[in-house]
Scaffold this active site. Structure first.
Site, PDB file in Angstrom:
ATOM      1  N   ASP A 186       0.943  -1.169  -0.150  1.00 47.10           N
ATOM      2  CA  ASP A 186      -0.283   0.047  -0.055  1.00 47.10           C
ATOM      3  C   ASP A 186       0.877   1.341  -0.014  1.00 47.10           C
ATOM      4  O   ASP A 186       2.168   1.137   0.107  1.00 47.10           O
ATOM      5  CB  ASP A 186      -0.951  -0.247   1.299  1.00 47.10           C
ATOM      6  N   ASP A 196       3.452   1.962  -5.095  1.00 52.28           N
ATOM      7  CA  ASP A 196       2.862   2.595  -5.937  1.00 52.28           C
ATOM      8  C   ASP A 196       2.333   1.460  -7.104  1.00 52.28           C
ATOM      9  O   ASP A 196       3.106   1.390  -7.797  1.00 52.28           O
ATOM     10  CB  ASP A 196       3.412   3.874  -6.326  1.00 52.28           C
ATOM     11  N   VAL A 197       0.826   1.285  -6.815  1.00 55.37           N
ATOM     12  CA  VAL A 197       0.610   0.139  -7.953  1.00 55.37           C
ATOM     13  C   VAL A 197       0.340   0.710  -9.408  1.00 55.37           C
ATOM     14  O   VAL A 197       0.329  -0.004 -10.279  1.00 55.37           O
ATOM     15  CB  VAL A 197      -0.968  -0.178  -7.463  1.00 55.37           C
ATOM     16  N   TYR A 222     -15.168   6.063 -12.062  1.00 56.39           N
ATOM     17  CA  TYR A 222     -15.043   4.825 -11.195  1.00 56.39           C
ATOM     18  C   TYR A 222     -15.712   3.659 -11.860  1.00 56.39           C
ATOM     19  O   TYR A 222     -15.227   2.447 -12.185  1.00 56.39           O
ATOM     20  CB  TYR A 222     -15.795   5.041  -9.983  1.00 56.39           C
ATOM     21  N   LYS A 266     -14.151   0.252 -13.369  1.00 56.17           N
ATOM     22  CA  LYS A 266     -14.395  -1.182 -12.882  1.00 56.17           C
ATOM     23  C   LYS A 266     -15.077  -2.016 -14.081  1.00 56.17           C
ATOM     24  O   LYS A 266     -14.921  -3.338 -13.842  1.00 56.17           O
ATOM     25  CB  LYS A 266     -15.421  -0.969 -11.588  1.00 56.17           C
ATOM     26  N   THR A 319     -15.683   0.519   4.392  1.00 60.89           N
ATOM     27  CA  THR A 319     -14.265   0.616   4.419  1.00 60.89           C
ATOM     28  C   THR A 319     -13.842   2.192   4.430  1.00 60.89           C
ATOM     29  O   THR A 319     -14.571   3.191   4.193  1.00 60.89           O
ATOM     30  CB  THR A 319     -13.740  -0.146   3.014  1.00 60.89           C
ATOM     31  N   THR A 351     -14.597   4.290   1.260  1.00 60.39           N
ATOM     32  CA  THR A 351     -15.898   4.927   1.205  1.00 60.39           C
ATOM     33  C   THR A 351     -16.255   5.769   2.229  1.00 60.39           C
ATOM     34  O   THR A 351     -17.248   6.337   2.365  1.00 60.39           O
ATOM     35  CB  THR A 351     -16.889   3.686   0.944  1.00 60.39           C
TER      36      THR A 351
END
Length: 252
Positions: A37, A63-64, A157, A161, A192, A195
């Protein structure tokens, strides 16, 4: 025997929410876990929780969206554990989900797509050679019910997705011959940290619960158990699938 005994798992977005729940559950089922993360404090807390329970875990800042970071994560997993059997592409952001399309800037749209979609491409590309050496593996891409149905606003978003859903199917078809399974998980409304901003909106919360037949939000563990199934050998005949965990939201 535990469900993930002798398995090595990389879980992105592991500092909280779904990623943390998955990491705790996986370690409890015998997996050796590497969580990543950008939030090191959260990673440390999750790691301490797992270690205190006797699990095996390491963590890395990651950093993804960086190919170099992904290569370092994979290198570390191999150094620590010798192989990689499971990848959970969990990291993601909502962006400003309450903005209309016209209010969404190009930079914001690209940022959401980079973190939610492009990161999964980079991650799969990095781990697949090692899974081929193992003669198999399981990759779980976290999508959303927003990847199945449209909604007003949240266009960045939803686009990201939805692309994860299709990308998963393409990867599943491509790597089936290598016994590498690729599936997507589509949670509904989950309580989470990601959100949290939406949770603070009573109007949004009332709307979300109102359109969910079970009448409540999920807790992260309820999604994590679905991810566990896909990571385990119990799902050995499951690839290219969509696991929907949404309290019935998309059923009505």
């Amino acid at each position: 025997m535990k469900r993930l005994e002798n398995k090595v798992a990389i879980i992105t977005g592991g500092a909280g929410g779904l990623g943390a729940a998955e990491a705790v559950l996986f370690a409890g089922e015998g997996a050796k876990v590497l969580i990543t993360d950008i939030k090191e404090d959260g990673l440390r807390d999750v790691s301490n929780q797992i270690t205190a329970s006797g699990g095996t875990v390491h963590y890395m800042k990651h950093d993804v969206t960086s190919e170099q970071d992904w290569n370092e994560v994979v290198k570390k997993a191999i150094e620590l554990y010798g192989s990689i059997h499971i990848l959970v592409n969990n990291a993601g952001i909502t962006g400003n989900i309450l903005n209309s399309l016209e209010e969404t800037s190009l930079d914001e749209f690209k940022k959401v797509v980079d973190i939610n979609l492009i990161s999964q491409f980079i991650g799969i590309k990095a781990v697949v050679p090692h899974m081929k050496k193992n003669k198999g593996g399981s990759i779980i891409n976290i999508s959303s019910i927003a990847g199945l149905v449209g909604s007003a606003k949240a266009t960045a978003y939803t686009a990201s997705k939805g692309a994860v859903r299709s990308f998963t199917k393409g990867a599943a078809a491509e790597f089936a011959g290598d016994n590498i399974r690729v599936n997507s998980v589509h949670p509904g409304y989950v309580d989470t940290p990601m959100t949290k901003g939406l949770q603070n909106s009573e109007e949004f919360k009332k709307m979300a619960i109102g359109i969910t037949p079970l009448g409540r939000e999920a807790v992260p563990e309820e999604v994590a158990y679905g991810v566990l199934y896909l990571a385990s050998d119990e799902s050995s005949y499951t690839t290219g699938s969509e696991m929907v965990i949404d309290g019935g939201n998309t059923a009505v």
